[in-house]
Scaffold this active site. Structure first.
Site, PDB file in Angstrom:
ATOM      1  N   THR A   1      10.576 -14.541 -35.167  1.00  0.00           N
ATOM      2  CA  THR A   1      10.683 -15.425 -36.328  1.00  0.00           C
ATOM      3  C   THR A   1       9.360 -15.496 -37.070  1.00  0.00           C
ATOM      4  O   THR A   1       9.323 -15.486 -38.306  1.00  0.00           O
ATOM      5  CB  THR A   1      11.119 -16.830 -35.886  1.00  0.00           C
ATOM      6  OG1 THR A   1      12.380 -16.741 -35.236  1.00  0.00           O
ATOM      7  CG2 THR A   1      11.232 -17.770 -37.079  1.00  0.00           C
ATOM      8  N   TYR A   2       8.263 -15.569 -36.309  1.00  0.00           N
ATOM      9  CA  TYR A   2       6.924 -15.582 -36.921  1.00  0.00           C
ATOM     10  C   TYR A   2       6.717 -14.343 -37.790  1.00  0.00           C
ATOM     11  O   TYR A   2       6.276 -14.441 -38.940  1.00  0.00           O
ATOM     12  CB  TYR A   2       5.873 -15.660 -35.818  1.00  0.00           C
ATOM     13  CG  TYR A   2       4.479 -15.310 -36.248  1.00  0.00           C
ATOM     14  CD1 TYR A   2       3.707 -16.206 -36.985  1.00  0.00           C
ATOM     15  CD2 TYR A   2       3.915 -14.080 -35.903  1.00  0.00           C
ATOM     16  CE1 TYR A   2       2.414 -15.884 -37.377  1.00  0.00           C
ATOM     17  CE2 TYR A   2       2.625 -13.754 -36.288  1.00  0.00           C
ATOM     18  CZ  TYR A   2       1.884 -14.654 -37.030  1.00  0.00           C
ATOM     19  OH  TYR A   2       0.607 -14.337 -37.416  1.00  0.00           O
ATOM     20  N   LEU A   3       7.045 -13.171 -37.252  1.00  0.00           N
ATOM     21  CA  LEU A   3       6.863 -11.938 -38.018  1.00  0.00           C
ATOM     22  C   LEU A   3       7.738 -11.910 -39.261  1.00  0.00           C
ATOM     23  O   LEU A   3       7.311 -11.471 -40.330  1.00  0.00           O
ATOM     24  CB  LEU A   3       7.161 -10.730 -37.135  1.00  0.00           C
ATOM     25  CG  LEU A   3       6.182 -10.462 -35.985  1.00  0.00           C
ATOM     26  CD1 LEU A   3       6.664  -9.282 -35.152  1.00  0.00           C
ATOM     27  CD2 LEU A   3       4.769 -10.201 -36.500  1.00  0.00           C
TER      28      LEU A   3
ATOM     29  N   LYS B   1       6.210 -14.253 -41.840  1.00  0.00           N
ATOM     30  CA  LYS B   1       5.048 -13.597 -42.450  1.00  0.00           C
ATOM     31  C   LYS B   1       5.499 -12.514 -43.436  1.00  0.00           C
ATOM     32  O   LYS B   1       4.921 -12.359 -44.517  1.00  0.00           O
ATOM     33  CB  LYS B   1       4.164 -12.983 -41.366  1.00  0.00           C
ATOM     34  CG  LYS B   1       3.277 -13.979 -40.646  1.00  0.00           C
ATOM     35  CD  LYS B   1       2.185 -14.499 -41.562  1.00  0.00           C
ATOM     36  CE  LYS B   1       1.150 -15.310 -40.834  1.00  0.00           C
ATOM     37  NZ  LYS B   1       0.171 -15.932 -41.778  1.00  0.00           N
TER      38      LYS B   1
ATOM     39  N   VAL C   1      10.790 -16.468 -30.817  1.00  0.00           N
ATOM     40  CA  VAL C   1       9.876 -17.236 -31.671  1.00  0.00           C
ATOM     41  C   VAL C   1       8.896 -16.304 -32.368  1.00  0.00           C
ATOM     42  O   VAL C   1       8.614 -16.454 -33.565  1.00  0.00           O
ATOM     43  CB  VAL C   1       9.138 -18.311 -30.851  1.00  0.00           C
ATOM     44  CG1 VAL C   1       8.077 -19.006 -31.709  1.00  0.00           C
ATOM     45  CG2 VAL C   1      10.118 -19.343 -30.312  1.00  0.00           C
TER      46      VAL C   1
END
Length: 215
Positions: free
Chosen positions: A127-129, A132, A124
């Site tokens: 995926t966030y990185l 961004k 997760v």
């Protein structure tokens, strides 16, 4: 200066509102829930109800402004899907709104670790990185006067007023309150347009650090 902030009820934004209003700026905060509105009013910002995850066009909510800030995030408890719909797509919707409304300056709160090959043991967070990183890339290619601020791991410690700030810095932590102060300095320094930098706690006073990287 008129400023519109997407993610107006986020932790950093709520620390930023009083700083900006005390400096004489007019601040509009886009929020998802009516029950958040009074918190913004107390912080000196005008609340505007707008769910950037669900609304395709947010130009009306953003309104007329001299500068926009993307401070929204899906949050640590959310799944991978919302990293795309909030952290990436929300930022891109703000790019589109800025262009529609003739707003040239855009300040992005990004994160360390969004350049180069992105890999993390937590799927997760990876995926966030990536979300961004795609948002940052969209902003770089938008034609807007952008500044991308990449804080280290955020904490709720008291502000120190001192940072380590450069295009690349060693991994570290930084209080959200210091990030808010960095953003305020960026907003007040148009020479930060076209820059992106990482920031963690350090020894250099924030005003001096921002002025130095902008020179």
């Amino acid at each position: 200066m008129d400023i519109s902030i997407v993610g107006g009820h986020g932790s950093i934004a709520m620390l930023l509102h009083p700083i900006l209003t005390e400096e004489g700026h007019q601040v509009r905060g886009l929020i998802r829930k009516e029950e958040q509105a009074e918190d913004l009013r107390k912080a000196g910002a005008e609340p505007v109800i707008c769910d950037v995850e669900k609304q395709d066009n947010i130009a009306e909510a953003v309104g007329e402004a001299d500068l926009v800030i993307f401070a929204a995030g899906a949050g640590p408890g959310s799944g991978a899907a919302r990293k795309w719909t909030v952290d990436r797509d929300g930022a891109i919707k703000l790019i589109d709104a800025a262009k529609t409304n003739g707003i040239n300056r855009y300040v992005m709160i990004s994160a360390m670790g969004t350049t180069g090959e992105i890999s993390h043991e937590n799927e997760v967070f990876e995926t966030y990185l990536k979300a961004k990183a795609e948002a940052d890339d969209a902003l770089r290619n938008s034609g807007l006067d952008y500044t991308i601020v990449k804080p280290g791991r955020l904490t709720d410690e008291e502000a120190t007023g001192r940072v380590r700030l450069a295009p690349g810095v060693p991994r570290g932590e930084i209080p959200r309150a210091d990030v808010a102060t960095v953003l305020a300095e960026v907003i007040n320094n148009p020479d930060t347009s076209g820059l992106e930098f990482e920031v963690t706690s350090g020894e250099q006073p924030i005003t001096e650090a921002v002025r130095e990287i902008a020179s």
